[in-house]
Design a protein around this motif. Structure first.
Motif, PDB file in Angstrom:
ATOM      1  N   SER A   1     -38.066  20.496 -35.548  1.00  0.00           N
ATOM      2  CA  SER A   1     -38.377  19.383 -36.456  1.00  0.00           C
ATOM      3  C   SER A   1     -37.108  18.716 -36.976  1.00  0.00           C
ATOM      4  O   SER A   1     -37.033  17.490 -37.078  1.00  0.00           O
ATOM      5  CB  SER A   1     -39.213  19.878 -37.636  1.00  0.00           C
ATOM      6  N   HIS A   2     -36.116  19.523 -37.290  1.00  0.00           N
ATOM      7  CA  HIS A   2     -34.823  18.992 -37.759  1.00  0.00           C
ATOM      8  C   HIS A   2     -34.190  18.106 -36.689  1.00  0.00           C
ATOM      9  O   HIS A   2     -33.752  16.985 -36.970  1.00  0.00           O
ATOM     10  CB  HIS A   2     -33.890  20.152 -38.113  1.00  0.00           C
ATOM     11  N   HIS A   3     -34.168  18.580 -35.459  1.00  0.00           N
ATOM     12  CA  HIS A   3     -33.588  17.798 -34.364  1.00  0.00           C
ATOM     13  C   HIS A   3     -34.409  16.538 -34.089  1.00  0.00           C
ATOM     14  O   HIS A   3     -33.852  15.471 -33.834  1.00  0.00           O
ATOM     15  CB  HIS A   3     -33.475  18.650 -33.099  1.00  0.00           C
ATOM     16  N   LEU A   4     -35.730  16.664 -34.150  1.00  0.00           N
ATOM     17  CA  LEU A   4     -36.595  15.501 -33.926  1.00  0.00           C
ATOM     18  C   LEU A   4     -36.353  14.416 -34.975  1.00  0.00           C
ATOM     19  O   LEU A   4     -36.340  13.234 -34.657  1.00  0.00           O
ATOM     20  CB  LEU A   4     -38.068  15.913 -33.946  1.00  0.00           C
ATOM     21  N   ARG A   5     -36.163  14.832 -36.218  1.00  0.00           N
ATOM     22  CA  ARG A   5     -35.910  13.866 -37.282  1.00  0.00           C
ATOM     23  C   ARG A   5     -34.633  13.077 -36.988  1.00  0.00           C
ATOM     24  O   ARG A   5     -34.593  11.857 -37.141  1.00  0.00           O
ATOM     25  CB  ARG A   5     -35.822  14.582 -38.627  1.00  0.00           C
ATOM     26  N   GLN A   6     -33.602  13.763 -36.525  1.00  0.00           N
ATOM     27  CA  GLN A   6     -32.344  13.083 -36.203  1.00  0.00           C
ATOM     28  C   GLN A   6     -32.515  12.142 -35.012  1.00  0.00           C
ATOM     29  O   GLN A   6     -32.003  11.018 -35.026  1.00  0.00           O
ATOM     30  CB  GLN A   6     -31.244  14.106 -35.947  1.00  0.00           C
ATOM     31  N   LEU A   7     -33.212  12.589 -33.987  1.00  0.00           N
ATOM     32  CA  LEU A   7     -33.450  11.742 -32.818  1.00  0.00           C
ATOM     33  C   LEU A   7     -34.311  10.531 -33.179  1.00  0.00           C
ATOM     34  O   LEU A   7     -34.073   9.428 -32.702  1.00  0.00           O
ATOM     35  CB  LEU A   7     -34.117  12.560 -31.702  1.00  0.00           C
TER      36      LEU A   7
ATOM     37  N   SER B   1     -20.695   5.566 -31.007  1.00  0.00           N
ATOM     38  CA  SER B   1     -20.155   6.854 -31.430  1.00  0.00           C
ATOM     39  C   SER B   1     -21.229   7.732 -32.053  1.00  0.00           C
ATOM     40  O   SER B   1     -21.273   8.943 -31.825  1.00  0.00           O
ATOM     41  CB  SER B   1     -19.013   6.629 -32.419  1.00  0.00           C
ATOM     42  N   ARG B   2     -22.145   7.129 -32.818  1.00  0.00           N
ATOM     43  CA  ARG B   2     -23.236   7.901 -33.433  1.00  0.00           C
ATOM     44  C   ARG B   2     -24.151   8.511 -32.365  1.00  0.00           C
ATOM     45  O   ARG B   2     -24.601   9.645 -32.508  1.00  0.00           O
ATOM     46  CB  ARG B   2     -24.028   7.030 -34.405  1.00  0.00           C
ATOM     47  N   TYR B   3     -24.415   7.760 -31.293  1.00  0.00           N
ATOM     48  CA  TYR B   3     -25.246   8.328 -30.223  1.00  0.00           C
ATOM     49  C   TYR B   3     -24.556   9.517 -29.570  1.00  0.00           C
ATOM     50  O   TYR B   3     -25.184  10.546 -29.311  1.00  0.00           O
ATOM     51  CB  TYR B   3     -25.560   7.279 -29.143  1.00  0.00           C
ATOM     52  N   PHE B   4     -23.260   9.387 -29.305  1.00  0.00           N
ATOM     53  CA  PHE B   4     -22.545  10.489 -28.674  1.00  0.00           C
ATOM     54  C   PHE B   4     -22.458  11.696 -29.605  1.00  0.00           C
ATOM     55  O   PHE B   4     -22.577  12.838 -29.160  1.00  0.00           O
ATOM     56  CB  PHE B   4     -21.155  10.052 -28.216  1.00  0.00           C
ATOM     57  N   THR B   5     -22.287  11.462 -30.898  1.00  0.00           N
ATOM     58  CA  THR B   5     -22.267  12.556 -31.863  1.00  0.00           C
ATOM     59  C   THR B   5     -23.628  13.241 -31.890  1.00  0.00           C
ATOM     60  O   THR B   5     -23.718  14.473 -31.869  1.00  0.00           O
ATOM     61  CB  THR B   5     -21.902  12.037 -33.269  1.00  0.00           C
ATOM     62  N   LEU B   6     -24.680  12.452 -31.926  1.00  0.00           N
ATOM     63  CA  LEU B   6     -26.042  12.979 -31.943  1.00  0.00           C
ATOM     64  C   LEU B   6     -26.304  13.840 -30.714  1.00  0.00           C
ATOM     65  O   LEU B   6     -26.883  14.917 -30.803  1.00  0.00           O
ATOM     66  CB  LEU B   6     -27.034  11.822 -31.996  1.00  0.00           C
ATOM     67  N   LEU B   7     -25.869  13.371 -29.564  1.00  0.00           N
ATOM     68  CA  LEU B   7     -26.104  14.106 -28.321  1.00  0.00           C
ATOM     69  C   LEU B   7     -25.011  15.134 -28.033  1.00  0.00           C
ATOM     70  O   LEU B   7     -24.979  15.719 -26.964  1.00  0.00           O
ATOM     71  CB  LEU B   7     -26.268  13.126 -27.160  1.00  0.00           C
ATOM     72  N   GLY B   8     -24.153  15.359 -29.020  1.00  0.00           N
ATOM     73  CA  GLY B   8     -23.135  16.403 -28.893  1.00  0.00           C
ATOM     74  C   GLY B   8     -23.717  17.788 -29.109  1.00  0.00           C
ATOM     75  O   GLY B   8     -23.027  18.788 -28.945  1.00  0.00           O
TER      76      GLY B   8
ATOM     77  N   GLY C   1     -33.556   6.268 -33.325  1.00  0.00           N
ATOM     78  CA  GLY C   1     -34.358   5.384 -32.486  1.00  0.00           C
ATOM     79  C   GLY C   1     -34.542   5.870 -31.064  1.00  0.00           C
ATOM     80  O   GLY C   1     -34.968   5.111 -30.197  1.00  0.00           O
ATOM     81  N   LEU C   2     -34.239   7.138 -30.810  1.00  0.00           N
ATOM     82  CA  LEU C   2     -34.373   7.674 -29.456  1.00  0.00           C
ATOM     83  C   LEU C   2     -35.736   8.323 -29.221  1.00  0.00           C
ATOM     84  O   LEU C   2     -36.134   8.521 -28.077  1.00  0.00           O
ATOM     85  CB  LEU C   2     -33.267   8.691 -29.171  1.00  0.00           C
TER      86      LEU C   2
END
Length: 117
Positions: A68-74, A28-35, A78-79
Protein backbone atom coordinates in the motif's frame (compact mmCIF):
# COMPACT_ATOMS: atom_id res chain seq x y z
CA UNK A 1 24.20 29.42 -26.56
CA UNK A 2 26.47 29.88 -23.60
CA UNK A 3 30.06 30.91 -24.21
CA UNK A 4 32.27 27.98 -23.27
CA UNK A 5 35.61 28.46 -21.55
CA UNK A 6 37.32 25.88 -23.79
CA UNK A 7 36.89 25.26 -27.49
CA UNK A 8 37.29 21.54 -28.18
CA UNK A 9 36.26 21.82 -31.81
CA UNK A 10 32.87 20.21 -31.22
CA UNK A 11 29.83 21.47 -33.08
CA UNK A 12 27.70 22.65 -30.16
CA UNK A 13 25.16 24.48 -32.33
CA UNK A 14 22.66 21.64 -31.87
CA UNK A 15 22.45 22.60 -28.20
CA UNK A 16 20.77 25.88 -28.93
CA UNK A 17 18.60 25.63 -25.82
CA UNK A 18 20.14 24.42 -22.58
CA UNK A 19 17.29 23.27 -20.30
CA UNK A 20 17.16 24.77 -16.83
CA UNK A 21 17.88 22.49 -13.86
CA UNK A 22 14.22 22.63 -12.81
CA UNK A 23 13.25 21.21 -16.22
CA UNK A 24 14.80 17.93 -15.10
CA UNK A 25 13.12 17.76 -11.67
CA UNK A 26 10.10 15.74 -12.80
CA UNK A 27 12.34 13.27 -14.61
CA UNK A 28 14.56 12.98 -11.56
CA UNK A 29 11.51 12.23 -9.39
CA UNK A 30 10.56 9.31 -11.64
CA UNK A 31 14.06 7.86 -11.44
CA UNK A 32 14.12 8.32 -7.66
CA UNK A 33 10.72 6.64 -7.38
CA UNK A 34 11.87 3.70 -9.48
CA UNK A 35 15.14 3.49 -7.56
CA UNK A 36 13.38 1.01 -5.27
CA UNK A 37 13.25 -2.49 -6.74
CA UNK A 38 10.01 -3.34 -4.92
CA UNK A 39 8.24 -0.39 -6.56
CA UNK A 40 9.64 -1.37 -9.96
CA UNK A 41 8.33 -4.89 -9.46
CA UNK A 42 4.89 -3.72 -8.33
CA UNK A 43 4.68 -1.28 -11.22
CA UNK A 44 5.71 -3.99 -13.71
CA UNK A 45 3.04 -6.38 -12.39
CA UNK A 46 0.40 -3.65 -12.67
CA UNK A 47 1.40 -3.03 -16.28
CA UNK A 48 0.04 -6.51 -16.98
CA UNK A 49 -2.96 -6.87 -14.71
CA UNK A 50 -5.42 -5.03 -12.53
CA UNK A 51 -5.13 -6.24 -8.95
CA UNK A 52 -6.13 -5.61 -5.33
CA UNK A 53 -3.60 -5.03 -2.54
CA UNK A 54 -4.18 -8.46 -0.98
CA UNK A 55 -3.43 -10.38 -4.18
CA UNK A 56 -0.64 -8.02 -5.17
CA UNK A 57 0.97 -8.59 -1.76
CA UNK A 58 0.95 -12.34 -2.34
CA UNK A 59 2.32 -11.94 -5.87
CA UNK A 60 5.32 -9.82 -4.79
CA UNK A 61 5.72 -11.56 -1.41
CA UNK A 62 5.39 -8.37 0.66
CA UNK A 63 3.06 -7.30 3.44
CA UNK A 64 -0.14 -5.48 2.47
CA UNK A 65 0.91 -2.30 4.34
CA UNK A 66 4.25 -2.24 2.48
CA UNK A 67 2.52 -2.72 -0.88
CA UNK A 68 0.00 0.00 0.00
CA UNK A 69 2.86 2.37 0.81
CA UNK A 70 4.50 1.73 -2.56
CA UNK A 71 1.17 2.01 -4.39
CA UNK A 72 0.52 5.39 -2.80
CA UNK A 73 3.86 6.67 -4.09
CA UNK A 74 3.29 5.26 -7.58
CA UNK A 75 -0.21 6.71 -7.64
CA UNK A 76 0.99 10.16 -6.49
CA UNK A 77 3.49 10.11 -9.36
CA UNK A 78 0.72 9.32 -11.85
CA UNK A 79 2.10 5.91 -12.76
CA UNK A 80 -0.71 3.89 -11.17
CA UNK A 81 -4.49 4.34 -11.16
CA UNK A 82 -7.06 2.87 -8.79
CA UNK A 83 -10.71 2.02 -9.14
CA UNK A 84 -13.11 1.02 -6.39
CA UNK A 85 -15.56 -1.81 -7.04
CA UNK A 86 -17.73 -2.30 -3.99
CA UNK A 87 -15.43 -2.76 -1.02
CA UNK A 88 -12.42 -3.67 -3.16
CA UNK A 89 -9.92 -1.26 -4.71
CA UNK A 90 -8.14 -2.41 -7.86
CA UNK A 91 -4.87 -0.94 -9.09
CA UNK A 92 -3.35 -0.88 -12.57
CA UNK A 93 -0.65 1.00 -14.40
CA UNK A 94 -1.84 4.35 -15.70
CA UNK A 95 -2.53 4.65 -19.41
CA UNK A 96 -0.08 7.48 -19.96
CA UNK A 97 2.90 7.91 -22.28
CA UNK A 98 5.27 8.12 -19.29
CA UNK A 99 3.96 4.90 -17.72
CA UNK A 100 4.23 3.10 -21.08
CA UNK A 101 7.76 4.42 -21.63
CA UNK A 102 8.88 3.30 -18.16
CA UNK A 103 7.27 -0.11 -18.66
CA UNK A 104 9.11 -0.55 -21.96
CA UNK A 105 12.37 0.65 -20.40
CA UNK A 106 12.08 -1.86 -17.54
CA UNK A 107 11.49 -4.71 -19.95
CA UNK A 108 14.26 -3.61 -22.29
CA UNK A 109 16.81 -3.23 -19.50
CA UNK A 110 15.99 -6.56 -17.93
CA UNK A 111 15.10 -8.43 -21.12
CA UNK A 112 11.77 -9.35 -19.53
CA UNK A 113 9.06 -10.58 -21.86
CA UNK A 114 5.54 -9.36 -21.29
CA UNK A 115 2.96 -12.06 -20.74
CA UNK A 116 1.08 -12.40 -24.01
CA UNK A 117 3.79 -10.92 -26.24
Amino acid sequence: MYPLPHDHGQAMEQLTHMPKPEDFQAISRYFTLLGDSSRVRIFWVLCHCRECVTNLSAMVEMSAPAVSHHLRQLKNAGLVESRREGKEVYYAAAHTPVARLLHDAIEEMEQITCPGR
